[in-house]
Write a protein that holds these residues in place. Sequence first.
Motif, PDB file in Angstrom:
ATOM      1  N   UNK A  49       0.836  -1.205   0.000  1.00 52.02           N
ATOM      2  CA  UNK A  49       0.000   0.000   0.000  1.00 52.02           C
ATOM      3  C   UNK A  49       0.869   1.252   0.000  1.00 52.02           C
ATOM      4  N   UNK A  50       0.403   2.275  -0.690  1.00 51.74           N
ATOM      5  CA  UNK A  50       1.093   3.563  -0.733  1.00 51.74           C
ATOM      6  C   UNK A  50       0.183   4.601  -0.077  1.00 51.74           C
ATOM      7  N   UNK A  51       0.699   5.275   0.943  1.00 49.51           N
ATOM      8  CA  UNK A  51      -0.065   6.292   1.654  1.00 49.51           C
ATOM      9  C   UNK A  51       0.548   7.646   1.332  1.00 49.51           C
ATOM     10  N   UNK A  52      -0.299   8.590   0.913  1.00 47.31           N
ATOM     11  CA  UNK A  52       0.175   9.938   0.621  1.00 47.31           C
ATOM     12  C   UNK A  52      -0.680  10.946   1.374  1.00 47.31           C
ATOM     13  N   UNK A  53      -0.076  12.063   1.723  1.00 43.19           N
ATOM     14  CA  UNK A  53      -0.803  13.154   2.351  1.00 43.19           C
ATOM     15  C   UNK A  53      -1.338  14.045   1.238  1.00 43.19           C
ATOM     16  N   UNK A  54      -2.556  14.464   1.373  1.00 40.29           N
ATOM     17  CA  UNK A  54      -3.161  15.321   0.359  1.00 40.29           C
ATOM     18  C   UNK A  54      -3.859  16.478   1.069  1.00 40.29           C
ATOM     19  N   UNK A  55      -3.312  17.680   0.958  1.00 43.71           N
ATOM     20  CA  UNK A  55      -3.962  18.818   1.621  1.00 43.71           C
ATOM     21  C   UNK A  55      -5.313  19.122   0.984  1.00 43.71           C
ATOM     22  N   UNK A  56      -6.223  19.578   1.797  1.00 44.50           N
ATOM     23  CA  UNK A  56      -7.543  19.932   1.289  1.00 44.50           C
ATOM     24  C   UNK A  56      -7.982  21.230   1.945  1.00 44.50           C
ATOM     25  N   UNK A  57      -8.324  22.194   1.141  1.00 44.41           N
ATOM     26  CA  UNK A  57      -8.808  23.471   1.645  1.00 44.41           C
ATOM     27  C   UNK A  57     -10.329  23.447   1.638  1.00 44.41           C
ATOM     28  N   UNK A  58     -10.910  23.869   2.722  1.00 46.50           N
ATOM     29  CA  UNK A  58     -12.361  23.951   2.811  1.00 46.50           C
ATOM     30  C   UNK A  58     -12.810  25.350   2.407  1.00 46.50           C
ATOM     31  N   UNK A  59     -13.430  25.453   1.258  1.00 46.27           N
ATOM     32  CA  UNK A  59     -13.910  26.744   0.782  1.00 46.27           C
ATOM     33  C   UNK A  59     -15.112  27.212   1.597  1.00 46.27           C
ATOM     34  N   UNK A  60     -15.927  26.284   2.056  1.00 46.92           N
ATOM     35  CA  UNK A  60     -17.104  26.657   2.827  1.00 46.92           C
ATOM     36  C   UNK A  60     -16.731  27.183   4.202  1.00 46.92           C
ATOM     37  N   UNK A  61     -15.678  26.638   4.811  1.00 44.15           N
ATOM     38  CA  UNK A  61     -15.276  27.094   6.135  1.00 44.15           C
ATOM     39  C   UNK A  61     -14.887  28.567   6.095  1.00 44.15           C
ATOM     40  N   UNK A  62     -14.235  29.013   5.023  1.00 42.07           N
ATOM     41  CA  UNK A  62     -13.877  30.425   4.900  1.00 42.07           C
ATOM     42  C   UNK A  62     -15.133  31.289   4.883  1.00 42.07           C
ATOM     43  N   UNK A  63     -16.131  30.872   4.152  1.00 46.37           N
ATOM     44  CA  UNK A  63     -17.376  31.635   4.084  1.00 46.37           C
ATOM     45  C   UNK A  63     -18.088  31.633   5.440  1.00 46.37           C
ATOM     46  N   UNK A  64     -18.041  30.502   6.132  1.00 50.31           N
ATOM     47  CA  UNK A  64     -18.672  30.424   7.441  1.00 50.31           C
ATOM     48  C   UNK A  64     -18.001  31.383   8.410  1.00 50.31           C
ATOM     49  N   UNK A  65     -16.689  31.488   8.344  1.00 48.01           N
ATOM     50  CA  UNK A  65     -15.987  32.409   9.222  1.00 48.01           C
ATOM     51  C   UNK A  65     -16.408  33.845   8.928  1.00 48.01           C
ATOM     52  N   UNK A  66     -16.579  34.193   7.656  1.00 50.01           N
ATOM     53  CA  UNK A  66     -17.031  35.529   7.299  1.00 50.01           C
ATOM     54  C   UNK A  66     -18.408  35.808   7.932  1.00 50.01           C
TER      55      UNK A  66
END
Length: 74
Positions: free
Chosen positions: A50-67
Amino acid sequence: MESRDIGAYDSCPSGCKYCYANKSPAKARAMQQYHDPDSPLLLGHLLETDVVTQSPQKSFLADRQMDLIILRKD
């Protein structure tokens, strides 16, 4: 929108009536034999191949929720 699935179908023994992930409560209960709390996987174990890789993910909705939260505080 980018997404990541962190679950596995027929793997939750809770038996919620509205759950889309369990088609068979009996299969979900049976799958629990493959759960190991010490494993990084929900069910089963990593294999040497098995190959495990890290993949960053940005939450676009979280930014709007903070606003929205900031606007409510003003």
